[in-house]
Write a protein that holds these residues in place. Structure first.
Motif, PDB file in Angstrom:
ATOM      1  N   ARG A   9       0.858  -1.183   0.000  1.00  0.00           N
ATOM      2  CA  ARG A   9       0.000   0.000   0.000  1.00  0.00           C
ATOM      3  C   ARG A   9       0.897   1.237   0.000  1.00  0.00           C
ATOM      4  NH1 ARG A   9      -2.364  -0.591   6.118  1.00  0.00           N
ATOM      5  NH2 ARG A   9      -0.423  -0.103   7.245  1.00  0.00           N
ATOM      6  N   ARG A  10       0.333   2.325  -0.458  1.00  0.00           N
ATOM      7  CA  ARG A  10       1.050   3.590  -0.492  1.00  0.00           C
ATOM      8  C   ARG A  10       0.554   4.456   0.648  1.00  0.00           C
ATOM      9  NH1 ARG A  10       5.798   5.603  -2.792  1.00  0.00           N
ATOM     10  NH2 ARG A  10       5.673   7.875  -2.901  1.00  0.00           N
ATOM     11  N   ALA A  11       1.457   4.867   1.521  1.00  0.00           N
ATOM     12  CA  ALA A  11       1.124   5.754   2.631  1.00  0.00           C
ATOM     13  C   ALA A  11       1.570   7.158   2.261  1.00  0.00           C
ATOM     14  CB  ALA A  11       1.809   5.291   3.910  1.00  0.00           C
ATOM     15  N   GLY A  12       0.666   8.108   2.321  1.00  0.00           N
ATOM     16  CA  GLY A  12       1.007   9.476   1.949  1.00  0.00           C
ATOM     17  C   GLY A  12       0.751   9.733   0.475  1.00  0.00           C
ATOM     18  N   SER A  13       1.266  10.838  -0.024  1.00  0.00           N
ATOM     19  CA  SER A  13       1.031  11.233  -1.408  1.00  0.00           C
ATOM     20  C   SER A  13       1.932  10.450  -2.359  1.00  0.00           C
ATOM     21  CB  SER A  13       1.285  12.729  -1.586  1.00  0.00           C
ATOM     22  OG  SER A  13       2.674  13.018  -1.449  1.00  0.00           O
ATOM     23  N   SER A  14       1.654  10.591  -3.661  1.00  0.00           N
ATOM     24  CA  SER A  14       2.446   9.868  -4.662  1.00  0.00           C
ATOM     25  C   SER A  14       3.888  10.357  -4.714  1.00  0.00           C
ATOM     26  CB  SER A  14       1.794  10.012  -6.041  1.00  0.00           C
ATOM     27  OG  SER A  14       1.684  11.382  -6.395  1.00  0.00           O
ATOM     28  N   HIS A  15       4.115  11.603  -4.329  1.00  0.00           N
ATOM     29  CA  HIS A  15       5.472  12.170  -4.395  1.00  0.00           C
ATOM     30  C   HIS A  15       6.187  12.175  -3.044  1.00  0.00           C
ATOM     31  CE1 HIS A  15       5.053  13.450  -8.564  1.00  0.00           C
ATOM     32  NE2 HIS A  15       3.865  13.953  -8.268  1.00  0.00           N
ATOM     33  N   ASN A  16       5.435  12.367  -1.976  1.00  0.00           N
ATOM     34  CA  ASN A  16       6.073  12.497  -0.658  1.00  0.00           C
ATOM     35  C   ASN A  16       5.790  11.321   0.270  1.00  0.00           C
ATOM     36  OD1 ASN A  16       7.061  15.096  -1.337  1.00  0.00           O
ATOM     37  ND2 ASN A  16       5.062  15.992  -0.845  1.00  0.00           N
ATOM     38  N   GLY A  17       5.068  10.325  -0.212  1.00  0.00           N
ATOM     39  CA  GLY A  17       4.727   9.193   0.634  1.00  0.00           C
ATOM     40  C   GLY A  17       5.757   8.075   0.563  1.00  0.00           C
ATOM     41  N   HIS A  18       5.373   6.892   1.007  1.00  0.00           N
ATOM     42  CA  HIS A  18       6.266   5.740   0.969  1.00  0.00           C
ATOM     43  C   HIS A  18       5.436   4.462   0.813  1.00  0.00           C
ATOM     44  CE1 HIS A  18       5.061   5.920   5.226  1.00  0.00           C
ATOM     45  NE2 HIS A  18       5.226   4.611   5.227  1.00  0.00           N
ATOM     46  N   TRP A  19       6.098   3.406   0.372  1.00  0.00           N
ATOM     47  CA  TRP A  19       5.445   2.109   0.179  1.00  0.00           C
ATOM     48  C   TRP A  19       5.575   1.267   1.435  1.00  0.00           C
ATOM     49  CZ3 TRP A  19       2.460   1.676  -3.900  1.00  0.00           C
ATOM     50  CH2 TRP A  19       2.734   2.461  -5.025  1.00  0.00           C
ATOM     51  N   GLU A  20       4.515   0.520   1.722  1.00  0.00           N
ATOM     52  CA  GLU A  20       4.538  -0.420   2.846  1.00  0.00           C
ATOM     53  C   GLU A  20       4.188  -1.810   2.332  1.00  0.00           C
ATOM     54  OE1 GLU A  20       1.743   1.076   5.653  1.00  0.00           O
ATOM     55  OE2 GLU A  20       3.021   2.756   6.304  1.00  0.00           O
ATOM     56  N   ILE A  21       4.956  -2.808   2.752  1.00  0.00           N
ATOM     57  CA  ILE A  21       4.687  -4.201   2.359  1.00  0.00           C
ATOM     58  C   ILE A  21       3.813  -4.839   3.436  1.00  0.00           C
ATOM     59  CG2 ILE A  21       5.736  -6.438   1.898  1.00  0.00           C
ATOM     60  CD1 ILE A  21       8.194  -4.994   0.866  1.00  0.00           C
ATOM     61  N   LEU A  22       2.729  -5.452   3.007  1.00  0.00           N
ATOM     62  CA  LEU A  22       1.727  -5.972   3.939  1.00  0.00           C
ATOM     63  C   LEU A  22       1.837  -7.467   4.180  1.00  0.00           C
ATOM     64  CD1 LEU A  22      -1.338  -3.953   2.586  1.00  0.00           C
ATOM     65  CD2 LEU A  22       0.289  -3.294   4.353  1.00  0.00           C
ATOM     66  N   VAL A  23       2.812  -8.128   3.558  1.00  0.00           N
ATOM     67  CA  VAL A  23       3.008  -9.567   3.752  1.00  0.00           C
ATOM     68  C   VAL A  23       4.407  -9.804   4.316  1.00  0.00           C
ATOM     69  CG1 VAL A  23       1.417 -10.166   1.890  1.00  0.00           C
ATOM     70  CG2 VAL A  23       3.852  -9.888   1.377  1.00  0.00           C
ATOM     71  N   GLU A  24       4.596 -10.981   4.847  1.00  0.00           N
ATOM     72  CA  GLU A  24       5.912 -11.319   5.377  1.00  0.00           C
ATOM     73  C   GLU A  24       6.937 -11.391   4.250  1.00  0.00           C
ATOM     74  OE1 GLU A  24       5.693 -14.906   7.600  1.00  0.00           O
ATOM     75  OE2 GLU A  24       4.092 -14.194   8.933  1.00  0.00           O
ATOM     76  N   GLU A  25       8.092 -10.809   4.462  1.00  0.00           N
ATOM     77  CA  GLU A  25       9.100 -10.729   3.400  1.00  0.00           C
ATOM     78  C   GLU A  25       9.640 -12.084   2.999  1.00  0.00           C
ATOM     79  OE1 GLU A  25      12.126  -7.929   4.301  1.00  0.00           O
ATOM     80  OE2 GLU A  25      10.733  -6.251   4.629  1.00  0.00           O
ATOM     81  N   ASN A  26       9.628 -13.060   3.899  1.00  0.00           N
ATOM     82  CA  ASN A  26      10.183 -14.374   3.554  1.00  0.00           C
ATOM     83  C   ASN A  26       9.292 -15.119   2.555  1.00  0.00           C
ATOM     84  OD1 ASN A  26       8.030 -15.119   5.160  1.00  0.00           O
ATOM     85  ND2 ASN A  26       9.260 -16.096   6.748  1.00  0.00           N
ATOM     86  N   ILE A  27       8.077 -14.595   2.329  1.00  0.00           N
ATOM     87  CA  ILE A  27       7.180 -15.241   1.361  1.00  0.00           C
ATOM     88  C   ILE A  27       7.691 -15.036  -0.059  1.00  0.00           C
ATOM     89  CG2 ILE A  27       4.852 -15.196   0.386  1.00  0.00           C
ATOM     90  CD1 ILE A  27       3.787 -14.549   3.144  1.00  0.00           C
ATOM     91  N   PHE A  28       8.315 -13.874  -0.314  1.00  0.00           N
ATOM     92  CA  PHE A  28       8.798 -13.598  -1.663  1.00  0.00           C
ATOM     93  C   PHE A  28      10.307 -13.552  -1.740  1.00  0.00           C
ATOM     94  CE2 PHE A  28       8.136  -9.496   0.354  1.00  0.00           C
ATOM     95  CZ  PHE A  28       9.271  -8.781   0.039  1.00  0.00           C
TER      96      PHE A  28
END
Length: 203
Positions: free
Chosen positions: A184-203
């Motif tokens: 999901r994207r938190a914040g705006s398209s230019h000033n926000g950041h990406w968050e991963i919603l699943v466990e990283e070991n899955i990918f």
């Protein structure tokens, strides 16, 4: 796959897409299916059930009329019922129609040995979260996720430059994984950041 139905899917995506949307038509071929995704949700009064029964409400009448005149598509409303019929004649699973996240997608499946179970697994991969280890990620998914994990503030344009892709291609995979609740994207398209919603070991 029936060639006429493949042509119909792509022609319909050109005739019925929203040209107010900035994205492009996406055609993706996988081992088990063909995916054609076009920008723009269904028009008011149009539903997938109605479309399967032969109802049609052209978004771009001039294009649809030109395609019908050139016999690229048949008369309005006949394409989807005929596509379903041809898949049955070829002993293929019925095509899948998905209205999601501002886009419309048609999946046409190749021959499957285990029929219904095959469609079920593919549908889970396409429409639902990758929150289980039983689900798989494509190489493209993984490439995007690794960048998002390492540099969560990157914009779509920066991701495209890093991957050597077009912005539209990056947008396709980001939108797909957002819909599947992977990122999901938190914040705006230019000033926000990406968050991963699943466990990283899955990918």
């Amino acid at each position: 796959m029936p060639v006429d139905s493949v042509r119909e899917i792509i022609a319909n995506s050109v005739a019925h897409r929203s040209y107010l949307e900035p994205g492009n038509i996406q055609v993706a071929l996988f081992d088990d299916r063909l995916e054609v995704t076009s920008p723009g949700m269904l028009l008011n009064g149009v539903s997938i059930k109605k479309m399967m029964e032969g109802y049609s409400k052209p978004r771009n009448r001039a294009i649809a009329s030109a395609f019908a005149y050139m016999k690229i598509i048949e008369k309005w409303g006949s394409g989807i019922p005929r596509m379903i019929r041809e898949c049955r004649e070829y002993n293929l699973p019925e095509p899948q129609f998905i209205d999601f996240d501002g886009d419309f997608r048609v999946n046409m499946y190749r021959q499957a040995s285990n029929g219904v179970e095959h469609i079920k697994k593919t549908t889970q991969t396409t429409q639902t979260s990758y929150g289980s280890k039983r689900n798989s990620f494509s190489n493209e998914d993984k490439a995007v996720l690794v960048l998002v994990r390492n540099q969560p503030t990157m914009t779509q344009k920066e991701l495209a430059m890093e991957l050597g892709w077009t912005v539209d291609r990056v947008k396709y995979y980001l939108n797909k994984m957002k819909k599947q609740q992977i990122i999901r994207r938190a914040g705006s398209s230019h000033n926000g950041h990406w968050e991963i919603l699943v466990e990283e070991n899955i990918f």
